[in-house]
Enzyme design. Structure first.
Site, PDB file in Angstrom:
ATOM      1  N   GLY A  97       0.822  -1.201   0.000  1.00 34.99           N
ATOM      2  CA  GLY A  97       0.000   0.000   0.000  1.00 34.99           C
ATOM      3  C   GLY A  97       0.859   1.255   0.000  1.00 34.99           C
ATOM      4  O   GLY A  97       2.052   1.226   0.326  1.00 34.99           O
ATOM      5  N   CYS A  98       0.238   2.382  -0.351  1.00 34.37           N
ATOM      6  CA  CYS A  98       1.007   3.623  -0.495  1.00 34.37           C
ATOM      7  C   CYS A  98       1.473   4.170   0.854  1.00 34.37           C
ATOM      8  O   CYS A  98       2.665   4.452   1.032  1.00 34.37           O
ATOM      9  CB  CYS A  98       0.195   4.661  -1.264  1.00 34.37           C
ATOM     10  N   PHE A  99       0.560   4.328   1.819  1.00 34.07           N
ATOM     11  CA  PHE A  99       0.984   4.744   3.153  1.00 34.07           C
ATOM     12  C   PHE A  99       1.992   3.754   3.728  1.00 34.07           C
ATOM     13  O   PHE A  99       2.989   4.142   4.354  1.00 34.07           O
ATOM     14  CB  PHE A  99      -0.216   4.830   4.099  1.00 34.07           C
ATOM     15  N   ALA A 100       1.717   2.459   3.517  1.00 36.10           N
ATOM     16  CA  ALA A 100       2.600   1.423   4.054  1.00 36.10           C
ATOM     17  C   ALA A 100       4.011   1.557   3.506  1.00 36.10           C
ATOM     18  O   ALA A 100       4.993   1.378   4.230  1.00 36.10           O
ATOM     19  CB  ALA A 100       2.040   0.037   3.741  1.00 36.10           C
TER      20      ALA A 100
END
Length: 325
Positions: A134-137
């Protein structure tokens, strides 16, 4: 040439994939699948492609492509793969969240490898199936992994991260409407964001005994793309010692840059880069991590994974330049 198929072709992530892949020297885009836009030019959904690529969306699959990118949105990849079968040699890169956690990584005889190259590069090179992070991850893990590698995470980590409107996907909603988003800011899913599972999983891969909390506040920003994340925690080591550990961890990673200077998000937007800035005040270390949510946080990282899977230099097709103004 690597023949590529893209599923869910009308969304932001698929558009970013097309923009990068159509200039990739080793790729031929075989098909872009969209049931809602079948028979229409790609530029109907991706207006910036007008004049650049003469290709239509299709609702017909080629099951023999070399690699398949799934851009279906969270929770839809499993049902798609249950309903559609591909050749035994086809590699699959899922950009949703269906297979990111270890408990979900085995599906129908397929073993999905978590596709963060800076963590799992050796496994990615051997993999046939990838769960793209994921992007935040991505932004948060890259900020913390050097500390986990050196077992320096001994306290809670406070995370505040702001993402652009494209992070919510192409389907309109109240909080992506221009009149709501413009000159506005809000947080959502405080302390309970879905990316926390994969972040904790990766931290524990390097520091098995870490059991403190990641106190994560995600924010909606008044801009289209990019993630600006700030993290702080308590560490006794000096700033020079911490910087040295980060530089050592990322010394062979072409897309990660470590600095002690002040950074801003425009330095990474429209690139596959992550820039990490480190400062210290007393015994607190402040880590700033910036990425483009659509590129390093999604499509660019997926292509980086594809390059590794096919034995290409991981930077192939990803020499992208930011715009500072």
């Amino acid at each position: 040439m690597i023949n590529v198929g893209i599923i869910g072709g009308s969304g932001y992530t698929a558009g970013e994939l097309i923009r990068i892949l159509m200039y990739h020297p080793n790729v031929n885009i075989d098909f872009v699948y969209s049931t809602t836009n079948a028979g229409k030019p790609l530029s109907v959904a991706h207006h910036d492609l007008l004049g650049d690529i003469e290709m239509d969306f299709t609702d017909v699959l080629n099951p023999d492509v070399n690699v398949l990118f799934l851009c279906l949105g969270h929770g839809r990849s499993v049902s798609f793969l249950e309903e559609n079968k591909f050749a035994g040699h086809t590699k699959i890169i899922d950009l949703g969240n269906d297979f990111r956690l270890n408990k979900d990584a085995n599906f129908d005889g397929k073993e999905f490898i978590y596709g963060l190259p800076e963590l799992n590069k050796t496994a990615i090179k051997k993999a046939q199936f990838i769960a793209n992070p994921g992007c935040f991850a991505t932004a948060i893990q890259l900020a913390l992994l050097p500390l986990a590698k050196n077992e320096l995470l001994k306290n809670d980590v406070h995370v505040n991260a702001t993402t652009g409107s494209t992070g919510a996907g192409v389907s309109p909603s109240e909080t992506t409407h221009f009149s709501w988003r413009s000159n506005n800011m809000s947080h959502y899913k405080a302390f309970d964001h879905q990316h926390l599972g994969e972040i904790n999983q990766s931290i524990n891969q390097l520091q098995a005994d870490y059991s403190n909390e990641l106190l994560f506040i995600p924010n909606r920003g008044d801009f289209a793309r990019g993630i600006f994340a700030t993290l702080y925690t308590t560490i006794e080591e000096s700033l020079d010692e911490i910087v040295a550990k980060y530089e050592d961890f990322y010394k062979n990673e072409p897309f990660v840059t470590v600095t002690t200077t002040n950074i801003n998000m425009k330095q990474v937007v429209q690139t596959n880069k992550c820039i990490i800035s480190l400062t210290k005040s007393g015994n607190r270390v402040l880590i700033t991590s910036i990425i483009d949510n659509l590129t390093k946080g999604a499509a660019g990282q997926a292509i980086q994974n594809m390059n590794l899977m096919f034995g290409l230099p991981e930077t192939t097709g990803l020499h992208l330049k930011p715009s500072g103004f």
